[in-house]
Design a protein around this motif. Structure first.
Motif, PDB file in Angstrom:
ATOM      1  N   VAL A 157       0.671  -1.487  -0.151  1.00 44.38           N
ATOM      2  CA  VAL A 157       0.176  -0.092   0.079  1.00 44.38           C
ATOM      3  C   VAL A 157       0.828   0.965  -0.116  1.00 44.38           C
ATOM      4  O   VAL A 157       1.822   1.502   0.744  1.00 44.38           O
ATOM      5  CB  VAL A 157      -1.014   0.424   0.964  1.00 44.38           C
ATOM      6  CG1 VAL A 157      -1.848   1.106   1.489  1.00 44.38           C
ATOM      7  CG2 VAL A 157      -1.723  -1.201   0.709  1.00 44.38           C
ATOM      8  N   VAL A 158       0.390   2.098  -0.478  1.00 41.60           N
ATOM      9  CA  VAL A 158       1.923   3.734  -0.825  1.00 41.60           C
ATOM     10  C   VAL A 158       0.183   4.297  -0.403  1.00 41.60           C
ATOM     11  O   VAL A 158      -0.722   4.993  -0.717  1.00 41.60           O
ATOM     12  CB  VAL A 158       1.910   3.720  -2.694  1.00 41.60           C
ATOM     13  CG1 VAL A 158       2.555   5.129  -2.604  1.00 41.60           C
ATOM     14  CG2 VAL A 158       2.474   1.819  -3.018  1.00 41.60           C
ATOM     15  N   HIS A 159       1.199   5.684   0.477  1.00 42.27           N
ATOM     16  CA  HIS A 159       0.604   6.394   1.214  1.00 42.27           C
ATOM     17  C   HIS A 159       1.555   7.915   0.269  1.00 42.27           C
ATOM     18  O   HIS A 159       2.391   7.268   0.992  1.00 42.27           O
ATOM     19  CB  HIS A 159       1.125   6.944   2.435  1.00 42.27           C
ATOM     20  CG  HIS A 159      -0.344   5.550   2.565  1.00 42.27           C
ATOM     21  ND1 HIS A 159      -0.618   5.896   4.603  1.00 42.27           N
ATOM     22  CD2 HIS A 159      -0.878   5.288   2.494  1.00 42.27           C
ATOM     23  CE1 HIS A 159      -1.054   5.268   4.814  1.00 42.27           C
ATOM     24  NE2 HIS A 159      -2.231   4.622   3.494  1.00 42.27           N
ATOM     25  N   VAL A 160       1.026   8.996  -0.465  1.00 46.89           N
ATOM     26  CA  VAL A 160       1.723   9.619  -1.504  1.00 46.89           C
ATOM     27  C   VAL A 160       1.297  10.938  -0.715  1.00 46.89           C
ATOM     28  O   VAL A 160      -0.312  11.377  -0.517  1.00 46.89           O
ATOM     29  CB  VAL A 160       1.377  10.059  -2.744  1.00 46.89           C
ATOM     30  CG1 VAL A 160       2.120  11.226  -2.779  1.00 46.89           C
ATOM     31  CG2 VAL A 160       1.760   8.932  -3.464  1.00 46.89           C
ATOM     32  N   ILE A 161       2.661  11.402   0.466  1.00 45.88           N
ATOM     33  CA  ILE A 161       2.546  12.890   1.066  1.00 45.88           C
ATOM     34  C   ILE A 161       2.570  14.505  -0.087  1.00 45.88           C
ATOM     35  O   ILE A 161       2.351  15.625   0.428  1.00 45.88           O
ATOM     36  CB  ILE A 161       3.068  13.172   2.608  1.00 45.88           C
ATOM     37  CG1 ILE A 161       2.292  12.003   3.141  1.00 45.88           C
ATOM     38  CG2 ILE A 161       3.517  14.189   2.617  1.00 45.88           C
ATOM     39  CD1 ILE A 161       3.153  11.731   4.230  1.00 45.88           C
ATOM     40  N   SER A 162       3.868  13.813  -1.007  1.00 45.66           N
ATOM     41  CA  SER A 162       4.635  14.996  -1.119  1.00 45.66           C
ATOM     42  C   SER A 162       3.948  15.700  -2.571  1.00 45.66           C
ATOM     43  O   SER A 162       2.436  15.170  -3.311  1.00 45.66           O
ATOM     44  CB  SER A 162       5.993  14.285  -3.061  1.00 45.66           C
ATOM     45  OG  SER A 162       6.527  13.260  -1.601  1.00 45.66           O
ATOM     46  N   ASN A 163       3.983  17.000  -1.787  1.00 43.36           N
ATOM     47  CA  ASN A 163       2.390  18.013  -2.662  1.00 43.36           C
ATOM     48  C   ASN A 163       3.347  18.438  -4.161  1.00 43.36           C
ATOM     49  O   ASN A 163       5.078  18.329  -4.155  1.00 43.36           O
ATOM     50  CB  ASN A 163       2.789  19.260  -2.223  1.00 43.36           C
ATOM     51  CG  ASN A 163       1.952  19.004  -0.910  1.00 43.36           C
ATOM     52  OD1 ASN A 163       0.147  18.474  -0.928  1.00 43.36           O
ATOM     53  ND2 ASN A 163       2.126  19.147   0.435  1.00 43.36           N
ATOM     54  N   PRO A 164       2.797  19.004  -5.773  1.00 43.29           N
ATOM     55  CA  PRO A 164       0.887  18.779  -5.231  1.00 43.29           C
ATOM     56  C   PRO A 164       0.318  16.883  -4.811  1.00 43.29           C
ATOM     57  O   PRO A 164       0.390  16.872  -6.293  1.00 43.29           O
ATOM     58  CB  PRO A 164       0.676  20.140  -6.198  1.00 43.29           C
ATOM     59  CG  PRO A 164       2.124  19.668  -7.329  1.00 43.29           C
ATOM     60  CD  PRO A 164       2.992  19.017  -6.446  1.00 43.29           C
ATOM     61  N   VAL A 165      -0.228  16.949  -4.120  1.00 45.92           N
ATOM     62  CA  VAL A 165      -0.402  15.573  -3.831  1.00 45.92           C
ATOM     63  C   VAL A 165      -1.669  15.244  -5.428  1.00 45.92           C
ATOM     64  O   VAL A 165      -1.898  14.486  -5.928  1.00 45.92           O
ATOM     65  CB  VAL A 165      -1.358  15.400  -2.818  1.00 45.92           C
ATOM     66  CG1 VAL A 165      -2.403  14.164  -2.559  1.00 45.92           C
ATOM     67  CG2 VAL A 165      -0.409  15.100  -1.197  1.00 45.92           C
ATOM     68  N   ASN A 166      -2.282  16.539  -5.727  1.00 50.05           N
ATOM     69  CA  ASN A 166      -3.091  16.305  -6.634  1.00 50.05           C
ATOM     70  C   ASN A 166      -2.365  16.142  -7.997  1.00 50.05           C
ATOM     71  O   ASN A 166      -2.950  15.685  -9.297  1.00 50.05           O
ATOM     72  CB  ASN A 166      -4.284  17.576  -7.618  1.00 50.05           C
ATOM     73  CG  ASN A 166      -4.319  17.846  -5.534  1.00 50.05           C
ATOM     74  OD1 ASN A 166      -5.040  17.117  -5.137  1.00 50.05           O
ATOM     75  ND2 ASN A 166      -5.104  19.410  -6.110  1.00 50.05           N
TER      76      ASN A 166
END
Length: 357
Positions: A157-166
Motif C-alpha cells: 500500500v502506498v501513501h503519497v504525501i509529497s505535494n502537490p498531491v493533486n
C-alpha cells in the motif's frame, strides 16, 4: 554457558550494526551479517518504509511510526542524514526495529518486503510559493521512488504525501501502470491534514473537544480544491453563513497560514506528520482486519467525472474496500464542488502529462 553468552553478544552486535549501518551489512563490508539479525520486532506487525525520513515531515513522522504497535519493522530512507536519524530513533524503547538507508543505491534494499510505503519526500513550500511551484522538483522525486516500489514491493500500500498531491498521485498511478503493478485500491494520496484542520477549526467554533468532531473533506489537497462538507459534521451541527465562509476559507488556506507564520523556515511539518501517522494507523488497523474504518483520501475514483478525487473511503485488508458516495450536499457545497473541478482537473492532467514524458 560461555559459548551461549558469546553467541548472544554477537547477535546483539549484529542487530546494532544492522540498525545503524545497513549498507555495510548488505554489501558485505562487515563481519556482522544481516542473516543473524532479527527480522521483526518483539511483537508481530507490519513492515513499513518511510521515504524522505530525514526531512521536516519525515523525522517527526518516523518517531510517531516507531511508536505504533502495529509496526514491527520501520525502514527509513532519504538521500542524506538517515544514519543519524536512525541512530537517534533506535534508542527509543518500542518494539519496532528501525533501519536506515541513505542514497539512491540503497533505495531498493529499503523497499524489499515492505507492506506500507509512505512518501513525504520532496522540498517544502516557502513563503509566496504555491503547491504548483513545487511540481517540477517533487514530481521527479515521486516518479523515481514509485519506480522503486513497483520493482521491490509491488503489493505494498502506498501513501503519497509529497505535494502537490493533486498531481503526484496521478504520476504514481502512471508509474505503476507502466510497470504492470497498478492496483488502485493500494494507492492513496494523504489528505488527512485537511480533515485534521477541519476537525480542529470546527471544534473551536463549536466549543467542543476536537477528538469527537469529524468533518468530511472532499475534492483535492490544494486551495479551493479542498472542500469541507460542514453539512455532514459529526456531531450534527448548524453554522451561520459567516461561520461557513470563515471555516471553509481557513481550512482551504491552512497550509498558507503555517508557511507565513514560519516566515521562510518551512511549511506544515508537525501537523502533517500527525495527520500522516493517523492515516497510517487507520490503514494498518484495516489491513489487520479491523472493520468499519472510514477515512478521507485522494484516490482513483468514479464519484465524479474526474479520474481522481478525495472523499470518504472504507479501508480494509486490500487497502481500499469501497469508495463511499458524497452524500447530500447543500447549495454552498454544490457550488464549491463546481468551482473546484476545473482547478483539480488541471492539476491531475499536469501530473498525467509529466508521467507520459
Amino acid at each position: 554457558m560461555a559459548m551461549e553468552t558469546q553467541d548472544r553478544y554477537h547477535r546483539r552486535l549484529a542487530t546494532l550494526s544492522a540498525h545503524l549501518q545497513p549498507s555495510s551489512t548488505q554489501q558485505g563490508g562487515s563481519a556482522l551479517q544481516m542473516g543473524i539479525c532479527r527480522a521483526k520486532g518483539s511483537s508481530p506487525g507490519f513492515k513499513v518504509a518511510l521515504l524522505g525520513a530525514s526531512g521536516g515531515i519525515g523525522q517527526p513522522l518516523a518517531l510517531l511510526l516507531k511508536m505504533n504497535p502495529h509496526i514491527s519493522v520501520l525502514h527509513l530512507y532519504d538521500v542524506v542524514n538517515t544514519p543519524g536519524v536512525t541512530a537517534d530513533l533506535s534508542h527509543t524503547d518500542t518494539s519496532a526495529v528501525v533501519r536506515g538507508f541513505v542514497g539512491k543505491d540503497q533505495l531498493e534494499p529499503a523497499l524489499v518486503g515492505m507492506e506500507l510505503v509512505i512518501i513525504p519526500a520532496g522540498v517544502p513550500r516557502k513563503p509566496g510559493m504555491t503547491r504548483d511551484d513545487l511540481f517540477n522538483i517533487n514530481a521527479g522525486i515521486v516518479r523515481t521512488l514509485c519506480e522503486g516500489v513497483a520493482k521491490c514491493c509491488p503489493k505494498a500500500v502506498v501513501h503519497v504525501i509529497s505535494n502537490p498531491v493533486n498531481s503526484t498521485v496521478p504520476i504514481a498511478a502512471e508509474v505503476f501502470k507502466k510497470a504492470g503493478t497498478y492496483d488502485p485500491r493500494r494507492l492513496m494520496g494523504v489528505t488527512t491534514l485537511d480533515v485534521v484542520r477541519a476537525n480542529t477549526f470546527v471544534a473551536e467554533v463549536l466549543g467542543l473537544d476536537p477528538a469527537i468532531v469529524k468533518v468530511p473533506v472532499i475534492g483535492g489537497h490544494a486551495g479551493i480544491t479542498i472542500l469541507p462538507i460542514l453539512s455532514q459534521v459529526t456531531p450534527p451541527s448548524s453554522f451561520t453563513k459567516d461561520e461557513v465562509e470563515y471555516l471553509t476559507n481557513r481550512i482551504q488556506n491552512g497550509g498558507t497560514e503555517v508557511v507565513e507564520a514560519k516566515a521562510g523556515a518551512g511549511s506544515a511539518t508537525l501537523s502533517m506528520a500527525f495527520a500522516a501517522a493517523k492515516f497510517a494507523d487507520a490503514t494498518l488497523r484495516a489491513l489487520k482486519g479491523e472493520a468499519g474504518i472510514v477515512e478521507c483520501a485522494f484516490v482513483a475514483s468514479q464519484v465524479t467525472e474526474l479520474p481522481f478525487f478525495a472523499s470518504k473511503v472504507l479501508l480494509g485488508r486490500n487497502g481500499i474496500d469501497e469508495i463511499l458516495p458524497l452524500g447530500p450536499l447543500n447549495e454552498y457545497e454544490r457550488e464549491g464542488l463546481i468551482k473546484l473541478k476545473g482547478e483539480l482537473k488541471a492539476s491531475i492532467d499536469k501530473g498525467l502529462a509529466f508521467a507520459a514524458k
